[in-house]
Design a protein around this motif. Structure first.
Motif, PDB file in Angstrom:
ATOM      1  N   UNK A  64      -0.571  -6.315 -16.935  1.00 25.87           N
ATOM      2  CA  UNK A  64      -1.226  -7.058 -15.863  1.00 25.87           C
ATOM      3  C   UNK A  64      -0.330  -8.207 -15.395  1.00 25.87           C
ATOM      4  N   UNK A  65      -0.153  -8.299 -14.077  1.00 16.34           N
ATOM      5  CA  UNK A  65       0.726  -9.315 -13.509  1.00 16.34           C
ATOM      6  C   UNK A  65       2.166  -8.873 -13.352  1.00 16.34           C
ATOM      7  N   UNK A  66       2.531  -7.767 -13.991  1.00 13.02           N
ATOM      8  CA  UNK A  66       3.908  -7.260 -13.888  1.00 13.02           C
ATOM      9  C   UNK A  66       3.957  -5.935 -13.131  1.00 13.02           C
ATOM     10  N   UNK A  67       2.946  -5.105 -13.312  1.00  7.99           N
ATOM     11  CA  UNK A  67       2.906  -3.777 -12.688  1.00  7.99           C
ATOM     12  C   UNK A  67       1.869  -3.775 -11.562  1.00  7.99           C
ATOM     13  N   UNK A  68       2.136  -2.961 -10.545  1.00  7.94           N
ATOM     14  CA  UNK A  68       1.200  -2.802  -9.441  1.00  7.94           C
ATOM     15  C   UNK A  68       1.062  -1.331  -9.102  1.00  7.94           C
ATOM     16  N   UNK A  69      -0.178  -0.847  -9.071  1.00 11.53           N
ATOM     17  CA  UNK A  69      -0.441   0.528  -8.652  1.00 11.53           C
ATOM     18  C   UNK A  69      -0.891   0.510  -7.193  1.00 11.53           C
ATOM     19  N   UNK A  70      -0.399   1.470  -6.420  1.00  7.09           N
ATOM     20  CA  UNK A  70      -0.772   1.529  -5.011  1.00  7.09           C
ATOM     21  C   UNK A  70      -0.841   2.983  -4.560  1.00  7.09           C
ATOM     22  N   UNK A  71      -1.541   3.204  -3.466  1.00  2.00           N
ATOM     23  CA  UNK A  71      -1.720   4.552  -2.913  1.00  2.00           C
ATOM     24  C   UNK A  71      -1.269   4.552  -1.457  1.00  2.00           C
ATOM     25  N   UNK A  72      -0.523   5.592  -1.083  1.00  2.00           N
ATOM     26  CA  UNK A  72      -0.123   5.813   0.310  1.00  2.00           C
ATOM     27  C   UNK A  72      -0.842   7.064   0.793  1.00  2.00           C
ATOM     28  N   UNK A  73      -1.870   6.871   1.613  1.00  2.00           N
ATOM     29  CA  UNK A  73      -2.710   7.999   2.028  1.00  2.00           C
ATOM     30  C   UNK A  73      -2.009   8.917   3.007  1.00  2.00           C
ATOM     31  N   UNK A  74      -0.958   8.438   3.658  1.00  2.00           N
ATOM     32  CA  UNK A  74      -0.212   9.288   4.587  1.00  2.00           C
ATOM     33  C   UNK A  74       0.723  10.233   3.836  1.00  2.00           C
ATOM     34  N   UNK A  75       1.153   9.833   2.654  1.00  2.00           N
ATOM     35  CA  UNK A  75       2.058  10.650   1.859  1.00  2.00           C
ATOM     36  C   UNK A  75       1.367  11.285   0.666  1.00  2.00           C
ATOM     37  N   UNK A  76       0.070  11.041   0.492  1.00  2.00           N
ATOM     38  CA  UNK A  76      -0.664  11.551  -0.682  1.00  2.00           C
ATOM     39  C   UNK A  76       0.087  11.226  -1.973  1.00  2.00           C
ATOM     40  N   UNK A  77       0.522   9.998  -2.066  1.00  2.00           N
ATOM     41  CA  UNK A  77       1.362   9.574  -3.175  1.00  2.00           C
ATOM     42  C   UNK A  77       0.836   8.281  -3.774  1.00  2.00           C
ATOM     43  N   UNK A  79       1.921   5.134  -6.396  1.00  2.00           N
ATOM     44  CA  UNK A  79       3.112   4.471  -6.910  1.00  2.00           C
ATOM     45  C   UNK A  79       2.745   3.534  -8.059  1.00  2.00           C
ATOM     46  N   UNK A  80       3.715   3.317  -8.930  1.00  2.00           N
ATOM     47  CA  UNK A  80       3.600   2.283  -9.939  1.00  2.00           C
ATOM     48  C   UNK A  80       4.854   1.424  -9.825  1.00  2.00           C
ATOM     49  N   UNK A  81       4.688   0.246  -9.275  1.00  2.00           N
ATOM     50  CA  UNK A  81       5.777  -0.709  -9.180  1.00  2.00           C
ATOM     51  C   UNK A  81       5.808  -1.517 -10.472  1.00  2.00           C
ATOM     52  N   UNK A  82       6.937  -1.469 -11.171  1.00  2.00           N
ATOM     53  CA  UNK A  82       7.053  -2.136 -12.467  1.00  2.00           C
ATOM     54  C   UNK A  82       8.124  -3.212 -12.376  1.00  2.00           C
ATOM     55  N   UNK A  83       7.695  -4.453 -12.555  1.00  2.00           N
ATOM     56  CA  UNK A  83       8.601  -5.595 -12.534  1.00  2.00           C
ATOM     57  C   UNK A  83       8.627  -6.262 -13.901  1.00  2.00           C
TER      58      UNK A  83
END
Length: 115
Positions: A64-77, A79-83
Motif C-alpha cells: 500500500x502506497x507503493x503499488x497502484x492497480x489500474x484498468x484500461x477499458x479501451x485495451x481490456x488490460x 496494470x500493476x504499477x510498482x514503485x
C-alpha cells in the motif's frame, strides 16, 4: 477459453519501478474482479492488489502506497504499477480474474528486485 496474457516482469534494483500488464477479453474485463497475486519461493501465493469491475481497489498492507492497480477499458488490460521496489517484492506475479465461483489465472511473470 479464457486467456490472461501477462507481461512486464524483469530484474530491477531496489527502489526501482516496474509495470506489469495483463490483457484479457472484453467480457472478462468488464465483469470480473481483476487482481494481482504473487508467490515467492517457499511461500504461499498471496493477494497483492485487486480492482473490481465497479472501480474499487484494495491492496495488501506491504504494498500500500507503493503499488497502484489500474484498468484500461479501451485495451481490456489491467496494470500493476510498482514503485519503490524492495528485495522482498521478489516473486512470480500472477494475474487473476474472478467472479462468483469462477477464477482464471495468467501464466505468471517473474519480478526480481536485487542489486
Amino acid at each position: 477459453q479464457v486467456q490472461l496474457v501477462e507481461s512486464g516482469g524483469g530484474l530491477v534494483q531496489p527502489g526501482g519501478s516496474l509495470t506489469l500488464s495483463c490483457a484479457t477479453s472484453n467480457n472478462i474485463f468488464r465483469f470480473y474482479t481483476m487482481g494481482w497475486y504473487r508467490q515467492a519461493p517457499g511461500k504461499q501465493r498471496e493477494l497483492v492488489a485487486q480492482s473490481t469491475s465497479g472501480g474499487r481497489s484494495n491492496y495488501t498492507n506491504s504494498v500500500s502506497g507503493r503499488f497502484t492497480i489500474s484498468r484500461d477499458r479501451f485495451k481490456n488490460t489491467v496494470y500493476l504499477q510498482m514503485n519503490g521496489l524492495k528485495p522482498e517484492d521478489t516473486a512470480v506475479y500472477y494475474c487473476n480474474a474472478a467472479m462468483a465461483s469462477r477464477s482464471y489465472w495468467g501464466q505468471g511473470t517473474q519480478v526480481t528486485v536485487s542489486s
